[in-house]
Write a protein that holds these residues in place. Structure first.
Motif, PDB file in Angstrom:
ATOM      1  N   SER A 102       0.841  -1.193   0.000  1.00  0.00           N
ATOM      2  CA  SER A 102       0.000   0.000   0.000  1.00  0.00           C
ATOM      3  C   SER A 102       0.886   1.256   0.000  1.00  0.00           C
ATOM      4  N   VAL A 103       0.576   2.192  -0.895  1.00  0.00           N
ATOM      5  CA  VAL A 103       1.380   3.419  -0.949  1.00  0.00           C
ATOM      6  C   VAL A 103       0.674   4.576  -0.242  1.00  0.00           C
ATOM      7  N   THR A 105       0.458   5.765   2.633  1.00  0.00           N
ATOM      8  CA  THR A 105       1.183   6.654   3.542  1.00  0.00           C
ATOM      9  C   THR A 105       2.623   6.900   3.073  1.00  0.00           C
ATOM     10  N   ALA A 106       2.882   6.629   1.792  1.00  0.00           N
ATOM     11  CA  ALA A 106       4.235   6.851   1.278  1.00  0.00           C
ATOM     12  C   ALA A 106       4.380   8.310   0.875  1.00  0.00           C
ATOM     13  N   TYR A 107       4.474   9.180   1.895  1.00  0.00           N
ATOM     14  CA  TYR A 107       4.439  10.621   1.631  1.00  0.00           C
ATOM     15  C   TYR A 107       5.649  11.126   0.855  1.00  0.00           C
ATOM     16  N   GLY A 108       6.633  10.251   0.659  1.00  0.00           N
ATOM     17  CA  GLY A 108       7.767  10.641  -0.168  1.00  0.00           C
ATOM     18  C   GLY A 108       7.374  10.805  -1.634  1.00  0.00           C
ATOM     19  N   TYR A 109       6.321  10.129  -2.092  1.00  0.00           N
ATOM     20  CA  TYR A 109       5.829  10.341  -3.469  1.00  0.00           C
ATOM     21  C   TYR A 109       5.040  11.639  -3.523  1.00  0.00           C
ATOM     22  N   LEU A 113       1.515  12.780  -1.292  1.00  0.00           N
ATOM     23  CA  LEU A 113       1.489  13.923  -0.384  1.00  0.00           C
ATOM     24  C   LEU A 113       0.458  14.962  -0.834  1.00  0.00           C
ATOM     25  N   SER A 116      -3.004  13.819  -0.124  1.00  0.00           N
ATOM     26  CA  SER A 116      -3.258  13.844   1.310  1.00  0.00           C
ATOM     27  C   SER A 116      -3.529  15.275   1.768  1.00  0.00           C
ATOM     28  N   LYS A 117      -2.812  16.221   1.166  1.00  0.00           N
ATOM     29  CA  LYS A 117      -3.024  17.630   1.553  1.00  0.00           C
ATOM     30  C   LYS A 117      -4.369  18.155   1.072  1.00  0.00           C
ATOM     31  N   ARG A 120      -7.144  16.810   3.057  1.00  0.00           N
ATOM     32  CA  ARG A 120      -7.264  17.512   4.342  1.00  0.00           C
ATOM     33  C   ARG A 120      -7.972  18.853   4.199  1.00  0.00           C
ATOM     34  N   HIS A 127     -15.760  20.177   7.763  1.00  0.00           N
ATOM     35  CA  HIS A 127     -15.876  20.453   9.185  1.00  0.00           C
ATOM     36  C   HIS A 127     -16.394  21.878   9.407  1.00  0.00           C
ATOM     37  N   MET A 129     -18.284  23.615   7.431  1.00  0.00           N
ATOM     38  CA  MET A 129     -19.699  23.722   7.106  1.00  0.00           C
ATOM     39  C   MET A 129     -20.561  23.099   8.202  1.00  0.00           C
ATOM     40  N   GLU A 130     -20.082  22.035   8.817  1.00  0.00           N
ATOM     41  CA  GLU A 130     -20.839  21.470   9.939  1.00  0.00           C
ATOM     42  C   GLU A 130     -20.950  22.501  11.058  1.00  0.00           C
TER      43      GLU A 130
ATOM     44  N   ILE B  43     -17.735  20.330  17.848  1.00  0.00           N
ATOM     45  CA  ILE B  43     -17.537  21.343  16.812  1.00  0.00           C
ATOM     46  C   ILE B  43     -17.466  22.735  17.440  1.00  0.00           C
ATOM     47  N   ALA B 352       6.122   7.341   6.456  1.00  0.00           N
ATOM     48  CA  ALA B 352       6.733   7.598   5.147  1.00  0.00           C
ATOM     49  C   ALA B 352       8.107   6.938   5.008  1.00  0.00           C
ATOM     50  N   PHE B 355       9.011   3.657   3.110  1.00  0.00           N
ATOM     51  CA  PHE B 355       9.122   3.614   1.654  1.00  0.00           C
ATOM     52  C   PHE B 355      10.414   4.221   1.126  1.00  0.00           C
ATOM     53  N   HIS B 356      10.813   5.351   1.719  1.00  0.00           N
ATOM     54  CA  HIS B 356      12.039   6.016   1.270  1.00  0.00           C
ATOM     55  C   HIS B 356      12.798   6.469   2.499  1.00  0.00           C
ATOM     56  N   HIS B 362      11.744  16.118   1.782  1.00  0.00           N
ATOM     57  CA  HIS B 362      10.592  15.354   2.266  1.00  0.00           C
ATOM     58  C   HIS B 362      10.060  15.948   3.562  1.00  0.00           C
TER      59      HIS B 362
END
Lengths: 253, 417
Positions: A102-103, A105-109, A113, A116-117, A120, A127, A129-130, B43, B352, B355-356, B362
């Motif tokens: 699984s990649v 959580t491979a934030y080096g790619y 990243l 993921s950003k 978020r 959040h 709007m809630e 909230i 992370a 993997f690397h 990074h």
């Protein structure tokens, strides 16, 4: 040679696009929403609509490789509607399928990243709007709220409001994207206003209950008096309640 | 009617604002009866102009009070407007604010009228009415009134999500000075009762799923900072004792806002100790989420926190021999101790690096504050910032490159080195 793909803009049609790319073994592609597509593109673009069975196969493939959180995050990125997000999502999906492990959580790619950003950012808007929905009670006992979120977060907040306000009718309407959701005490459905007429009436105070204004004033007063003036911190205030949301916030009217 | 209720809201919100807690998290109350609301999200619906989260309708039932605590605006001898809500008024406000999505629920406190039990009974009846008559499943935080009977505390626990007793001053000495009529024992007693009752109910719940929930968000407390002479060490050691001794969920630190000419207190022209308050919260976080013992941060050699740098950085500067850490090898527990790396970034780093091998690029992208962290770590890069600098030197580098609002006055001095 870059293949241009134009799709209809829905989540299912995006997944169909992914299916077709693998099916046709396409290399470099540029995926565009049909309303964003430029006329002067080179070559003949590929037009792709939603095909549920194909979309389902992609989802199943992704489910086998990603956690629920990871899949949710991908969907959130789609809802960001950021220009070019489809291409970022595709490179992420390719990475997912290429790798045994699984990649997620491979934030080096960079694509991991980036998604993921963006995920978020969309989550933060959900959040917000809630938090920032402000219902106003209409004469026909419906709690109505307008929102103008940065991202298309209605699909992400529906459940929250359905669970929380189970015993009152409500509408949350996205003015930017011109659609909303309506809960009728049983289920939630999408609704569309005839914009000019219906929305004008929402702005008319007469459609609200008599004590609606009283509660708004009470809330505004409460908001004012709970503040400690000697601790004033405008920067922090604006960070949490950015100005672009003020017009739909009762306490900032 | 509406003018009177407006005035009451103004007076009783004004009086409630010094209670800092506005948290509505930690409960798992679901909307199980197709009633109104749930309490599972926590909230912040808005933020006041002082930047504080507004999550609950935080209000006093009344600001009439038989006590005369020097640090309190509602003290008996203070010449201010007084008001009192009826139970029904608070219920209506809560329900109507909640239905409009203004709030997560109610935080109800009160001045003491007549005696402790009389007051506590009123608070409990608001919560009871909300739960039983209005099927309200939103969040309810009730103040435990010092000296209230165990029976009432039990009932409070049945309807409220969270309860709190303010211990007011970090030490007994401070309390004696400013609130001579109050006894620390009266504050501890309901806290102790609740601690035992919560443990009991949690055990019961484990055996019998249908047993009622009891104060599911636990209890908290608050102390006022800077009204008396306590050191940061005394404050945080007291907090540590409360966390451990009473299983508290949170301790809040409220910088004293000058409200009186009383000679025992800082004068009206002194500022609110906001930086100090911030440093205390940072220490609290280090204790709860970063695995620090309070003794590592504050002790007889360091009874006060630095105001110009955060407590993790000052700990690291005192313990330079533990650094540099190799970010690609060190345990999560150690990475958490690097200045400039938060809990989320630390977890990301550990995920992370499978993997690397991670380099500076990074780390920047993951979002750590390299301006601080770089002096304490090495990574997969030939560039090394950690060069056996002295603690003073590192502090100076970090402060001169920082735009922190706390160090404006120091920049000129630093330039002289």
């Amino acid at each position: 040679m870059i293949t241009t793909i134009i799709y209809e803009g829905s989540w299912l049609s995006f997944l169909t696009v992914v299916f077709e790319i693998y099916e046709r073994k396409l290399g470099a592609v540029n995926i565009l929403k049909n309303n964003k597509a430029q006329i002067n593109i080179f070559g003949v673009p590929l037009l792709i609509g939603a095909d549920p069975p194909k979309a389902k196969r992609v989802i199943q493939g992704l489910k086998a490789k990603l956690t629920t959180e990871g899949l949710k995050n991908l969907f959130s990125c789609f809802l960001s509607e950021i220009e070019g997000i489809e291409n970022d999502m595709l490179s992420f999906i390719r990475l997912v399928f290429e790798n045994e492990k699984s990649v997620e959580t491979a934030y080096g790619y960079p694509e991991v990243l980036r998604l993921s950003k963006i995920g978020r950012m969309v989550y933060r808007e959900k959040h917000r709007m809630e938090a920032f929905v402000r219902f106003q009670l209409t004469q026909d006992d419906i709690y109505y709220s307008s929102i103008e979120p940065d991202f298309n977060v209605i699909p992400l907040i529906t459940n929250h409001f359905k669970k929380r306000y189970a015993d009152q009718k409500w509408i949350i309407y996205d003015l930017k994207r011109e659609y909303g959701i309506y809960y009728d005490l049983v289920e939630v459905n999408e609704i569309y206003f005839d914009f000019k007429n219906d929305y004008q009436s929402v702005k008319d105070e007469k459609i609200f209950k008599d004590d609606e204004i009283l509660y708004q004033v009470l809330w505004q007063d409460y908001f004012k008096h709970i503040n400690i003036a000697s601790r004033k911190n405008t920067k922090l205030h604006l960070k949490h309640v950015p100005k672009r949301y003020w017009k739909n916030l009762v306490e900032k009217f | 009617m509406s003018d009177r209720i407006l005035e009451k809201v103004q007076i009783l919100a004004d009086a409630a604002k010094y209670d800092v807690s506005c948290s509505s998290s930690g409960s798992k109350r679901q909307n199980h009866n197709k009633g109104l609301g749930n309490a599972s999200d926590g909230i912040c619906h808005t933020y006041t102009e002082d930047g504080r989260c507004v999550s609950l309708l935080k209000i006093l039932l009344t600001n009439f009070c038989i006590y005369d605590c020097a640090y309190c605006v509602t003290r008996k001898s203070n010449d201010i407007k007084r008001a009192a809500f009826t139970v029904q008024e608070v219920v209506d406000l809560t329900i109507n604010f909640y239905r409009r999505n203004y709030i997560e629920g109610l935080f109800l406190s009160s001045g003491i009228f007549k005696n402790a039990d009389y007051t506590m009974e009123r608070l409990v009846s608001v919560a009871k009415k909300l739960r039983l008559e209005h099927k309200f499943n939103g969040y309810i935080h009730l103040k435990s009134i010092p000296g209230a009977s165990d029976e009432l505390m039990h009932e409070a626990g049945l309807y409220a999500d969270r309860l709190s007793v303010n211990i007011e001053m970090p030490t007994e000495k401070g309390l004696k000075l400013l609130a001579p009529d109050k006894d620390r024992k009266d504050m501890i007693q309901p806290m102790n009762y609740l601690k035992e009752a919560i443990i009991l109910h949690t055990d019961e719940k484990r055996l019998l799923k249908t047993s009622p929930i009891f104060a599911p968000a636990g209890q908290t407390t608050q102390m006022i900072i800077g009204a008396t002479q306590e050191t940061d060490k005394e404050i945080m050691y007291a907090a540590d004792r409360f966390y451990k001794g009473f299983n508290l969920k949170r301790v809040y630190y409220s910088g004293y806002v000058p409200i009186s000419n009383d000679k025992r207190l800082p004068g009206l022209d002194t500022g609110v100790p906001m930086v100090r308050e911030n440093r205390l919260y940072q220490t609290d976080w280090l204790m709860r989420f970063y695995g620090f013992k309070v003794q590592e941060i504050l002790n007889d050699f360091n009874p006060h926190l630095d105001l110009d740098i955060d407590p993790k950085l000052s700990w690291a500067l005192r313990n330079l021999s533990l650094f540099p850490l190799d970010i690609n090898k060190a345990d999560l527990q150690l990475i958490l101790r690097v200045p400039g790396i938060g809990v989320q970034s630390a977890q990301k780093i550990v995920a992370a690096r499978k993997f690397h091998k991670l380099n500076w690029d990074h780390l920047t992208k993951i979002g750590i504050a390299l301006n601080k962290a770089k002096y304490f770590i090495v990574c997969n890069s030939r560039e090394i910032f950690q060069k056996d600098f002295s603690a003073t030197k590192i502090k100076q580098f970090i402060l001169s490159g920082s735009s922190s609002k706390y160090i404006k006055h120091n920049t000129e001095q630093l330039a002289l080195f």
